[in-house]
Write a protein that holds these residues in place. Sequence first.
Motif, PDB file in Angstrom:
ATOM      1  N   PRO A 167       0.838  -1.204   0.000  1.00 36.40           N
ATOM      2  CA  PRO A 167       0.000   0.000   0.000  1.00 36.40           C
ATOM      3  C   PRO A 167       0.873   1.255   0.000  1.00 36.40           C
ATOM      4  N   ILE A 168       0.327   2.310  -0.569  1.00 33.46           N
ATOM      5  CA  ILE A 168       1.057   3.578  -0.601  1.00 33.46           C
ATOM      6  C   ILE A 168       0.784   4.321   0.702  1.00 33.46           C
ATOM      7  N   TRP A 169       1.815   4.597   1.448  1.00 32.75           N
ATOM      8  CA  TRP A 169       1.744   5.501   2.587  1.00 32.75           C
ATOM      9  C   TRP A 169       3.111   6.135   2.739  1.00 32.75           C
ATOM     10  N   ALA A 170       3.144   7.275   3.369  1.00 33.60           N
ATOM     11  CA  ALA A 170       4.327   8.133   3.353  1.00 33.60           C
ATOM     12  C   ALA A 170       5.603   7.415   3.761  1.00 33.60           C
ATOM     13  N   GLY A 171       5.545   6.525   4.730  1.00 25.68           N
ATOM     14  CA  GLY A 171       6.753   5.843   5.192  1.00 25.68           C
ATOM     15  C   GLY A 171       7.330   4.875   4.179  1.00 25.68           C
ATOM     16  N   LEU A 172       6.546   4.483   3.183  1.00 25.15           N
ATOM     17  CA  LEU A 172       7.032   3.540   2.178  1.00 25.15           C
ATOM     18  C   LEU A 172       7.477   4.207   0.892  1.00 25.15           C
ATOM     19  N   LEU A 173       7.162   5.481   0.696  1.00 26.91           N
ATOM     20  CA  LEU A 173       7.523   6.132  -0.555  1.00 26.91           C
ATOM     21  C   LEU A 173       9.027   6.053  -0.783  1.00 26.91           C
ATOM     22  N   GLY A 174       9.415   5.580  -1.944  1.00 29.50           N
ATOM     23  CA  GLY A 174      10.810   5.434  -2.289  1.00 29.50           C
ATOM     24  C   GLY A 174      11.400   4.086  -1.940  1.00 29.50           C
ATOM     25  N   ALA A 175      10.680   3.283  -1.167  1.00 35.30           N
ATOM     26  CA  ALA A 175      11.176   1.965  -0.793  1.00 35.30           C
ATOM     27  C   ALA A 175      11.298   1.072  -2.030  1.00 35.30           C
ATOM     28  N   ILE A 176      12.216   0.115  -1.969  1.00 33.57           N
ATOM     29  CA  ILE A 176      12.386  -0.875  -3.030  1.00 33.57           C
ATOM     30  C   ILE A 176      11.462  -2.047  -2.729  1.00 33.57           C
ATOM     31  N   TRP A 177      10.758  -2.505  -3.755  1.00 37.06           N
ATOM     32  CA  TRP A 177       9.812  -3.604  -3.597  1.00 37.06           C
ATOM     33  C   TRP A 177      10.197  -4.726  -4.548  1.00 37.06           C
ATOM     34  N   PHE A 178      10.540  -5.909  -3.980  1.00 38.28           N
ATOM     35  CA  PHE A 178      10.797  -7.102  -4.762  1.00 38.28           C
ATOM     36  C   PHE A 178       9.518  -7.912  -4.814  1.00 38.28           C
ATOM     37  N   GLN A 179       9.096  -8.256  -6.013  1.00 37.34           N
ATOM     38  CA  GLN A 179       7.868  -9.030  -6.139  1.00 37.34           C
ATOM     39  C   GLN A 179       8.199 -10.507  -5.904  1.00 37.34           C
ATOM     40  N   LEU A 180       8.205 -10.875  -4.648  1.00 40.32           N
ATOM     41  CA  LEU A 180       8.470 -12.237  -4.203  1.00 40.32           C
ATOM     42  C   LEU A 180       7.461 -12.601  -3.134  1.00 40.32           C
ATOM     43  N   ASP A 181       7.179 -13.868  -3.022  1.00 38.73           N
ATOM     44  CA  ASP A 181       6.308 -14.346  -1.945  1.00 38.73           C
ATOM     45  C   ASP A 181       7.162 -14.454  -0.688  1.00 38.73           C
ATOM     46  N   PRO A 182       6.923 -13.632   0.338  1.00 39.36           N
ATOM     47  CA  PRO A 182       7.786 -13.656   1.521  1.00 39.36           C
ATOM     48  C   PRO A 182       7.745 -14.996   2.256  1.00 39.36           C
ATOM     49  N   ASN A 183       6.699 -15.788   2.040  1.00 39.41           N
ATOM     50  CA  ASN A 183       6.595 -17.090   2.691  1.00 39.41           C
ATOM     51  C   ASN A 183       7.198 -18.208   1.853  1.00 39.41           C
ATOM     52  N   ASP A 184       7.583 -17.910   0.605  1.00 35.39           N
ATOM     53  CA  ASP A 184       8.075 -18.942  -0.302  1.00 35.39           C
ATOM     54  C   ASP A 184       9.022 -18.310  -1.320  1.00 35.39           C
ATOM     55  N   ALA A 185       9.918 -17.439  -0.854  1.00 37.87           N
ATOM     56  CA  ALA A 185      10.744 -16.620  -1.750  1.00 37.87           C
ATOM     57  C   ALA A 185      11.748 -17.433  -2.562  1.00 37.87           C
ATOM     58  N   ASN A 186      12.164 -18.590  -2.097  1.00 35.41           N
ATOM     59  CA  ASN A 186      13.192 -19.368  -2.793  1.00 35.41           C
ATOM     60  C   ASN A 186      12.634 -20.438  -3.715  1.00 35.41           C
ATOM     61  N   ASN A 187      11.347 -20.425  -3.955  1.00 35.94           N
ATOM     62  CA  ASN A 187      10.717 -21.441  -4.796  1.00 35.94           C
ATOM     63  C   ASN A 187      10.527 -20.887  -6.201  1.00 35.94           C
ATOM     64  N   PRO A 188      11.344 -21.312  -7.176  1.00 37.73           N
ATOM     65  CA  PRO A 188      11.213 -20.785  -8.531  1.00 37.73           C
ATOM     66  C   PRO A 188       9.914 -21.202  -9.222  1.00 37.73           C
ATOM     67  N   SER A 189       9.225 -22.210  -8.692  1.00 34.09           N
ATOM     68  CA  SER A 189       7.957 -22.651  -9.274  1.00 34.09           C
ATOM     69  C   SER A 189       6.772 -21.816  -8.807  1.00 34.09           C
ATOM     70  N   ASN A 190       6.980 -20.996  -7.784  1.00 31.66           N
ATOM     71  CA  ASN A 190       5.903 -20.159  -7.256  1.00 31.66           C
ATOM     72  C   ASN A 190       5.703 -18.979  -8.211  1.00 31.66           C
ATOM     73  N   PRO A 191       4.510 -18.853  -8.825  1.00 31.52           N
ATOM     74  CA  PRO A 191       4.303 -17.762  -9.786  1.00 31.52           C
ATOM     75  C   PRO A 191       4.371 -16.368  -9.155  1.00 31.52           C
ATOM     76  N   ALA A 192       4.259 -16.261  -7.835  1.00 29.55           N
ATOM     77  CA  ALA A 192       4.369 -14.960  -7.179  1.00 29.55           C
ATOM     78  C   ALA A 192       5.812 -14.479  -7.137  1.00 29.55           C
TER      79      ALA A 192
END
Length: 162
Positions: A126-151
Amino acid sequence: MATVTVSGKLSDFELEPIAGLSPEIEFLPSEPAVGNGGRLLATKAIRVPPEANGDFTVQLHTTDDLLPSNVYYQIVIRWLDGNGRFIKADNPNWKLQVPAGGGAIADLIRLPLGTGIVIYSPTEPPIWAGLLGAIWFQLDPNDANNPSNPANTGDIYQVRDA
């Protein structure tokens, strides 16, 4: 010249006006600019004292039609101490950008980018002032190392205010 009204209310953290301390709000353009019709604009500060109840209005030149396109106003708030002597000041690190319609100061302030934040998420945060400019990686935080996960696209974005 395209000047518009910007309004707001100055108070302390107890939500009380500080009129008894002779406050003044200064709006300082970040750099010289060229306005409509080729008018060269100097960085002379615009100062306004708030009303006794803290309300203020000021006429400012719009920033969305200036060259360079990244001109904004810096804000300085000055007031006297309780004895009416020493001047105190706030110099917030905000950028006041003034659109053609003007408006309430709280709606026009842009906060500095928070580039020290990295977010791992399958969906856009979500957009809120504390996050503006932050880097966002589109990864599933619960399954970040799974290359088969479409997220886990591995796409990298920067959180911006649209």
